[in-house]
Scaffold this active site. Structure first.
Site, PDB file in Angstrom:
ATOM      1  N   CYS A 258       0.796  -1.234   0.000  1.00 20.93           N
ATOM      2  CA  CYS A 258       0.000   0.000   0.000  1.00 20.93           C
ATOM      3  C   CYS A 258       0.825   1.278   0.000  1.00 20.93           C
ATOM      4  O   CYS A 258       0.772   2.039  -0.959  1.00 20.93           O
ATOM      5  CB  CYS A 258      -0.918   0.001   1.216  1.00 20.93           C
ATOM      6  SG  CYS A 258      -2.129  -1.305   1.129  1.00 20.93           S
TER       7      CYS A 258
HETATM    8  N1  LIG Z   1      -2.465  -6.417   1.433  1.00 19.39           N
HETATM    9  C1  LIG Z   1      -2.885  -5.361   2.038  1.00 19.39           C
HETATM   10  O1  LIG Z   1      -2.561  -5.147   3.200  1.00 19.39           O
HETATM   11  C2  LIG Z   1      -3.782  -4.344   1.368  1.00 19.39           C
HETATM   12  C3  LIG Z   1      -4.279  -3.306   2.154  1.00 19.39           C
HETATM   13  C4  LIG Z   1      -5.096  -2.347   1.573  1.00 19.39           C
HETATM   14  C5  LIG Z   1      -5.404  -2.452   0.213  1.00 19.39           C
HETATM   15  N2  LIG Z   1      -4.933  -3.475  -0.543  1.00 19.39           N
HETATM   16  C6  LIG Z   1      -5.351  -3.513  -1.935  1.00 19.39           C
HETATM   17  O2  LIG Z   1      -6.159  -4.650  -2.180  1.00 19.39           O
HETATM   18  C7  LIG Z   1      -5.915  -5.173  -3.505  1.00 19.39           C
HETATM   19  C8  LIG Z   1      -5.527  -6.640  -3.436  1.00 19.39           C
HETATM   20  O3  LIG Z   1      -4.318  -6.763  -2.698  1.00 19.39           O
HETATM   21  P1  LIG Z   1      -3.830  -8.125  -2.048  1.00 19.39           P
HETATM   22  O4  LIG Z   1      -2.779  -7.723  -1.077  1.00 19.39           O
HETATM   23  O5  LIG Z   1      -4.983  -8.936  -1.585  1.00 19.39           O
HETATM   24  O6  LIG Z   1      -3.181  -8.844  -3.324  1.00 19.39           O
HETATM   25  P2  LIG Z   1      -2.628 -10.343  -3.410  1.00 19.39           P
HETATM   26  O7  LIG Z   1      -1.559 -10.323  -4.427  1.00 19.39           O
HETATM   27  O8  LIG Z   1      -2.374 -10.884  -2.040  1.00 19.39           O
HETATM   28  O9  LIG Z   1      -3.854 -11.187  -3.978  1.00 19.39           O
HETATM   29  C9  LIG Z   1      -4.469 -10.937  -5.193  1.00 19.39           C
HETATM   30  C10 LIG Z   1      -4.982 -12.247  -5.779  1.00 19.39           C
HETATM   31  O10 LIG Z   1      -5.676 -11.929  -6.974  1.00 19.39           O
HETATM   32  C11 LIG Z   1      -5.403 -12.937  -7.943  1.00 19.39           C
HETATM   33  N3  LIG Z   1      -5.695 -12.384  -9.265  1.00 19.39           N
HETATM   34  C12 LIG Z   1      -4.959 -11.523 -10.011  1.00 19.39           C
HETATM   35  N4  LIG Z   1      -5.612 -11.202 -11.140  1.00 19.39           N
HETATM   36  C13 LIG Z   1      -6.785 -11.890 -11.119  1.00 19.39           C
HETATM   37  C14 LIG Z   1      -7.885 -11.967 -12.003  1.00 19.39           C
HETATM   38  N5  LIG Z   1      -7.942 -11.240 -13.143  1.00 19.39           N
HETATM   39  N6  LIG Z   1      -8.906 -12.781 -11.678  1.00 19.39           N
HETATM   40  C15 LIG Z   1      -8.889 -13.502 -10.537  1.00 19.39           C
HETATM   41  N7  LIG Z   1      -7.870 -13.452  -9.644  1.00 19.39           N
HETATM   42  C16 LIG Z   1      -6.838 -12.651  -9.936  1.00 19.39           C
HETATM   43  C17 LIG Z   1      -3.970 -13.309  -7.701  1.00 19.39           C
HETATM   44  O11 LIG Z   1      -3.680 -14.596  -8.213  1.00 19.39           O
HETATM   45  C18 LIG Z   1      -3.884 -13.227  -6.173  1.00 19.39           C
HETATM   46  O12 LIG Z   1      -4.128 -14.487  -5.563  1.00 19.39           O
HETATM   47  C19 LIG Z   1      -4.858  -4.259  -4.103  1.00 19.39           C
HETATM   48  O13 LIG Z   1      -5.491  -3.252  -4.836  1.00 19.39           O
HETATM   49  C20 LIG Z   1      -4.192  -3.646  -2.880  1.00 19.39           C
HETATM   50  O14 LIG Z   1      -3.636  -2.383  -3.162  1.00 19.39           O
HETATM   51  C21 LIG Z   1      -4.110  -4.422   0.005  1.00 19.39           C
END
Ligand SMILES: NC(=O)c1ccc[n+]([C@@H]2O[C@H](COP(=O)([O-])OP(=O)(O)OC[C@H]3O[C@@H](n4cnc5c(N)ncnc54)[C@H](O)[C@@H]3O)[C@@H](O)[C@H]2O)c1
Length: 419
Positions: A258
């Site tokens: 983030c």
């Molecule tokens: N991790 C955090 O602490 C956090 C906090 C706030 C916001 N976010 C936001 O949340 C969102 C997701 O982050 P995350 O940390 O969960 O990511 P992540 O990488 O842990 O997980 C994302 C998942 O989505 C899957 N994926 C990718 N493209 C895909 C598609 N087209 N169809 C289906 N699955 C697909 C990937 O294989 C992966 O398993 C991002 O925008 C991030 O900025 C994350």
């Protein structure tokens, strides 16, 4: 109610669990077959959920799949896919677009779609809405669309998905209501936004606020050290003010998905729409990115005080994840710090109870499991993250005979120097 959660990572999986516990029938959709297989076998791949948690979800009827046909059965689809930066540092919405196209192919009338991925203002209405309408449907009539920023804080046991207020902003009032009705099944407080842009920007304000304040304290830490002022004592004093001040602490740099990335989404949009720089974001980035080199210079000075050069010395890094008590290494400041120290010619080792193996620029860094022995033999150590294991051994760490540079401000001892 049937829900499909698209993207089963740090954000999507805890959401799927919370909905499943609340009695929603949840299917998880992810392109990564390894993740799908792991989850169906009742095994977790993220810090915040144990394999027992996932097994319980599976027992409750949760299934994971990579087949987007599951969307045809859904009442609501929540998109939680990654939003990284591309090689030029611009937003990369490929996963959001890919997910939206998959939803569009299988959606049935009346579906509610919610985007949770952090992104720049306008994404929901300018990118997602036309992809879902695709000339065949009208948003607010044939389907409903909202943005609801994700606020998960990995490793935080006090604030979970259930007791963290959830902001929801729909393209239409009914879209807001439908999304809010879903989240209110398992989240204590829903905060309705005026629209999607406000909800999108609220998330970016939250992250930019952290980014800027961390940069402020990191810059102050550098000045204070040079002027012989103890920044940690300064913070301890300042935070006794019961209003108008929130404390942030210096560190070896910012990490995670983030803080180093999201403010760039806002800066990109400001530049694209207004042709203006977002100066706070650029400055914060410059200062925070400067922390790993600063820490390496401090280590160099510390070794120099012991008449040793960096080249040929053994340097131990404690905690290489991006924050304490989790295993996530994305954008960890330990990486640029290690790169720099290796380039300077030291022998690098690391200790981290959460990390099995670690490579820096294709170079394998030797892992050591015996903290005390490693501290004894190292010429110097840097505490990058204060994992609980270290805090519990603070006395032993404080008694180290090798010099330690503590970037976390949590340790003290004759040979411990804080940032
Ligand atoms: N991790 C955090 O602490 C956090 C906090 C706030 C916001 N976010 C936001 O949340 C969102 C997701 O982050 P995350 O940390 O969960 O990511 P992540 O990488 O842990 O997980 C994302 C998942 O989505 C899957 N994926 C990718 N493209 C895909 C598609 N087209 N169809 C289906 N699955 C697909 C990937 O294989 C992966 O398993 C991002 O925008 C991030 O900025 C994350």
């Amino acid at each position: 109610m049937k829900a499909v959660v698209v993207g089963l990572g740090y954000v999507g999986l805890p959401l799927a669990r919370a909905a499943s516990v609340a009695g929603v029938e949840v299917v998880g959709l992810d392109l990564n077959l390894r993740v799908v297989d792991l989850l169906n076998a009742g095994r977790s791949h993220i810090d915040d959920l144990s394999s027992d948690d996932v097994s319980e979800m599976v027992a409750n009827g949760f299934t994971a799949t990579s087949d987007a046909a599951c969307i045809a059965e859904a009442d609501i689809v929540v998109i939680c896919v990654p939003t990284p930066l591309d090689d030029s540092g611009s937003p990369d919405l490929a996963a959001v677009i890919g997910a939206a196209k998959a939803v569009e192919q299988h959606m049935q009338p009346g579906l509610t779609v919610v985007l949770e991925s952090t992104t720049y203002p306008g994404t929901t209405e300018e990118i997602l809405k036309p992809l879902l309408e695709n000339g065949k449907r009208i948003c607010g009539v044939d389907f409903f669309l909202a943005f609801s920023p994700e606020r998960i804080d990995p490793g935080n046991e006090k604030f979970t998905i259930v007791n963290t207020p959830k902001v929801v902003g729909g393209v239409t009032p009914v879209s807001t209501q439908k999304a809010a009705a879903f989240y209110s099944k398992f989240i204590d407080q829903i905060v309705e936004a005026k629209g999607t842009r406000e909800a999108e920007t609220a998330k970016l304000l939250e992250n930019t606020y952290r980014h800027v304040n961390i940069a402020l304290v990191n810059e102050m830490a550098q000045f204070c050290f040079a002027m012989g002022i103890d920044i940690w004592e300064v913070i301890r004093l300042a935070k006794t003010k019961p209003f108008g001040f929130q404390s942030f602490t210096p560190s070896a740099g910012v990490g995670g998905h983030c803080i180093p990335i999201d403010p760039n989404y806002l800066a990109y949009k400001v530049r694209a729409d207004l042709d203006r720089p977002f100066r706070f974001v650029e400055l914060a980035e410059e200062i925070n990115n400067g922390m790993p080199p600063y820490v390496s210079r401090r280590l160099q000075d510390l070794l120099n005080d012991h008449s040793k050069p960096v080249r040929g010395s053994t340097v131990l890094l404690l905690g290489v994840t991006y924050k304490a008590n989790i295993s996530d290494r994305r954008e960890s400041p330990a990486m640029p710090l290690a790169k720099r120290l290796l380039d300077m010619g030291c022998t690098l080792k690391f200790h981290d109870p959460y990390v099995e193996s670690w490579e820096v620029d294709g170079r394998v860094v030797e892992k050591t499991d015996d903290l005390e022995a490693a501290l004894l033999t190292a010429d110097a150590a840097i505490i990058v993250q204060a994992h609980q294991e270290y805090v519990s051994s603070a006395e032993r760490i404080g008694a180290s005979t090798s010099p330690i540079l503590d970037a976390t401000g949590k340790f003290s001892g004759a040979n411990v120097e804080r940032l």
